[in-house]
Design a protein around this motif. Structure first.
Motif, PDB file in Angstrom:
ATOM      1  N   THR A 356       0.795  -0.985   0.004  1.00 37.09           N
ATOM      2  CA  THR A 356      -0.168   0.023   0.073  1.00 37.09           C
ATOM      3  C   THR A 356       0.951   1.306   0.050  1.00 37.09           C
ATOM      4  OG1 THR A 356      -1.796  -1.295   1.175  1.00 37.09           O
ATOM      5  CG2 THR A 356      -1.507   1.107   1.085  1.00 37.09           C
ATOM      6  N   ILE A 357       2.026   1.180   0.700  1.00 41.56           N
ATOM      7  CA  ILE A 357       2.842   2.148   0.746  1.00 41.56           C
ATOM      8  C   ILE A 357       3.511   2.549  -0.380  1.00 41.56           C
ATOM      9  CG2 ILE A 357       4.875   3.277   1.946  1.00 41.56           C
ATOM     10  CD1 ILE A 357       4.012   1.848   4.523  1.00 41.56           C
ATOM     11  N   LEU A 358       3.829   1.455  -1.024  1.00 44.33           N
ATOM     12  CA  LEU A 358       4.723   1.763  -2.581  1.00 44.33           C
ATOM     13  C   LEU A 358       3.760   2.308  -3.418  1.00 44.33           C
ATOM     14  CD1 LEU A 358       6.728  -1.541  -2.453  1.00 44.33           C
ATOM     15  CD2 LEU A 358       7.495   0.739  -2.277  1.00 44.33           C
ATOM     16  N   LYS A 359       2.284   1.864  -3.344  1.00 43.22           N
ATOM     17  CA  LYS A 359       1.479   2.340  -4.465  1.00 43.22           C
ATOM     18  C   LYS A 359       0.820   3.560  -4.099  1.00 43.22           C
ATOM     19  CE  LYS A 359       0.095  -2.590  -5.538  1.00 43.22           C
ATOM     20  NZ  LYS A 359      -1.089  -3.412  -5.896  1.00 43.22           N
ATOM     21  N   ARG A 360       1.250   4.260  -2.877  1.00 43.77           N
ATOM     22  CA  ARG A 360       0.514   5.301  -2.650  1.00 43.77           C
ATOM     23  C   ARG A 360       0.636   6.500  -3.641  1.00 43.77           C
ATOM     24  NH1 ARG A 360       1.092   6.887   3.488  1.00 43.77           N
ATOM     25  NH2 ARG A 360      -0.284   5.034   3.672  1.00 43.77           N
TER      26      ARG A 360
END
Length: 624
Positions: A356-360
């Motif tokens: 999720t953090i990478l895709k934010r």
């Protein structure tokens, strides 16, 4: 007593697979799994799950249960009645093979209700057969027989006679050892053979051949019967039909009980081994008890301990079931599955957060792009919508203008027709009196004319002028009714009084009024008085002053008024056109006005010739 658990399998299988040719068990399962991956519709997906559950109950009862639970969940969410019925059907078989007949009856009856709601006659028939077996093993033989006979009666009417074959096999299994049903059992087996010939490869043939082996044993050919049973059991195992093989091997022990010296221990051990492997431990209780007693009597401690341990496990399972007040195995399984899912969710939670953090950042950019695109689309949509509204408003305005023009055209057409009629009447009916006036004026200039001819011409001019005045008065009344400002408003009109007034304006001739006192019509008094006076005048003129004019009034849906008088020389065709304008006919002008007045009051007027009499009728509503 010989077990008949396996018949449950065939009953349900008939309802789903429709008696087609069957291949080996593992091949069918592979095909269904491949088919499951190709399904995009939830209803078709549920149907394949139910078919997989049906196949697995022949070889692995826990897999049957797993697919039934999954199918039931999807069918419940999608409100798929047929899918839910199939899942409950599989669950009822699972509990029957787990030796929990009460639970099997509960699910089987729910499935029966759903199939009845769907009016699915083949599956209703197979569920009745299943319930017959469940009740039989629960010790409820009257209820078992009742369900079996219902299935027999319904099976006779089914176009898919492979299901009827299964009913007959179940009937033969149920009453095979009952001497009072010997003939009917023989008939059922022969009839089932006849049906099975239509479906090569049908698994019903296992049971037909097992019945034949039983007959060989009864006829003293025990070795031949045992050989046939072993061959059938081996063939069923090769096809993956574990429960079929277990049921077939039980025949050998039945032969031993009937006095044939067969060694049933190897068959029982083989049946126990494959039954435990497939998850059918609960249904093996009679087999385990028999093996334990055999090895206890033969002092084989190792075998005795092995089967004693199996017997203890079965007893523990039954005690747990009894102590938990018949705990629903399905609910327990679902809760366990839910716990496993939560554990798996916890393990992957960290990975999800990292992703999720990478895709934010990418998501934020995508959101910004989509927001701008949506704003652009919103502006374009608003502009198109305003253009659409303006177009619809213009179309509505144009439609209203066209309607107004059409209405004006209709009014002009009506006025034009009225003008043409009026001009035609004036041109014809006022020409004669004007000519008479010119003739009288010429007479007065001619002083040499004799008094008698002059008086005759003057009298003719007076009569013509009077007729013209009457016609002119009629035309004035008609003109008032044709003007756009005229509004018809019905009022109470005393029919008898109006006819009495009309008699004062009619040439002397006997008139009989058969009109009840106090009969009020809903109409316009002036129009109705004009019509009555005109009809009496018409009767006097057409009858030539002969006979009596009879006026009758009757109350029906409308008040029907009839004017009856004698005529000569009039045909029914002439009567049918009485209320049409004819050039040179003064009476036709009056009758045309009468019909127009009657139309404006919402009434009906007609004429017919009956024998030597003419009947003029009109009808108006009763004033209430």
């Amino acid at each position: 007593m010989r077990r008949v658990y396996i018949h449950i399998i065939f009953f349900l299988l008939a309802g789903i697979l429709s008696g087609g040719q069957l291949t080996a068990q593992d091949k069918v399962i592979r095909q269904l799994r491949n088919n499951l991956l190709q399904q995009t519709d939830s209803i078709a997906y549920t149907d394949v799950l139910n078919q997989l559950g049906m196949q697995y109950h022949l070889s692995n009862i826990d897999s049957c249960f797993w697919y039934a639970v999954k199918a039931r969940g999807i069918a419940t969410r999608q409100h798929d009645t047929r899918g839910l019925a199939g899942a409950l059907n599989n669950l009822s078989i699972f509990y029957a093979l787990k030796d929990n007949q009460k639970q099997a009856i509960e699910y089987g009856f729910k499935a029966l209700l759903l199939y009845r709601e769907l009016e699915d006659q083949p599956n209703i028939c197979q569920m009745l057969m299943n319930l017959s077996v469940y009740h039989f093993f629960e010790g409820m033989k009257p209820e078992s027989d009742q369900y079996l006979y219902q299935a027999m009666n319904l099976g006779k009417t089914l176009a898919l006679d492979s299901i009827y074959s299964l009913v007959l096999i179940n009937y033969a299994s149920r009453f095979q050892d009952d001497s009072t049903h010997r003939d009917s059992v023989k008939w059922a087996v022969e009839k089932s053979k006849e049906i099975i010939r239509k479906y090569p490869g049908n698994r019903d043939i296992y049971y037909i051949q097992a019945f034949e082996a039983d007959e060989w044993m009864k006829e003293g050919e025990g070795a031949k019967a045992v050989q046939r049973i072993n061959e059938l059991a081996d063939k069923a195992l090769k096809e993956g039909l574990i429960v079929v093989a277990i049921d077939l091997m039980d025949h050998i022990d039945m032969y031993r009980q009937h006095g044939y010296p067969a060694d049933a221990v190897p068959a029982k051990e083989k049946a126990f081994a494959i039954g435990v492997q497939a998850g059918y431990l609960n249904m093996m209780l009679p087999t385990v008890i028999s093996l334990y007693r055999h090895y206890a009597n033969s002092n084989n401690e190792a075998k005795k301990a092995y089967y004693g341990k199996a017997l203890l496990e079965i007893v523990r399972q039954r005690l747990r079931l009894r102590s938990s007040n018949h705990m629903n195995y399905l609910d327990y399984f679902l809760k366990e599955q839910e716990l496993n899912e939560w554990q798996l969710s916890n393990k992957v939670q960290e990975q999800r957060i990292a992703r999720t953090i990478l895709k934010r950042k990418n998501r934020q950019q995508l959101i910004g792009f989509l927001a701008g695109f949506l704003l652009l689309m919103a502006g374009f949509t608003l502009a198109r919508y305003r253009s659409y509204k303006n177009l619809r408003r213009q179309e509505q305005l144009l439609r209203e203008m066209n309607d107004a023009i059409s209405e004006k055209n209709q009014q002009l057409s009506v006025h034009d027709d009225f003008k043409n009629k009026l001009i035609a009447i004036l041109a014809r009916d006022f020409r004669e009196p004007l000519n008479d006036i010119i003739r009288v004026s010429a007479l007065f200039r001619n002083k040499d004319m004799e008094q008698a001819p002059m008086q005759q011409i003057i009298d003719e001019a007076v009569i013509s002028s009077r007729k013209t005045l009457v016609i002119f008065d009629n035309i004035l009344r008609w003109i008032r009714s044709q003007l756009s400002g005229f509004v018809y408003s019905p009022a109470p009109c005393d029919l008898l009084q109006l006819f009495e007034q009309a008699l004062h304006h009619t040439d002397p001739q006997p008139v009989s009024l058969n009109i009840p006192q106090g009969l009020f019509l809903a109409g316009d008094q002036e129009m109705l008085l004009f019509i009555n006076r005109s009809l009496l005048h018409c009767a006097v003129k057409l009858s030539g002053g002969r006979g009596v004019v009879v006026v009758n009034a009757e109350e029906e849906e409308l008040v029907k008024v009839s004017v009856i008088f004698d005529v000569n020389g009039l045909t029914p065709a002439m009567a049918a056109h009485l209320f049409e304008y004819r050039r040179g006919d003064d009476l036709s002008v009056t009758l045309v006005i009468c019909k127009d007045f009657m139309d404006k009051m919402g009434g009906q007027i007609s004429a017919e010739v009956v024998g030597q009499q003419m009947v003029i009728r009109y009808g108006l509503p009763l004033f209430s």
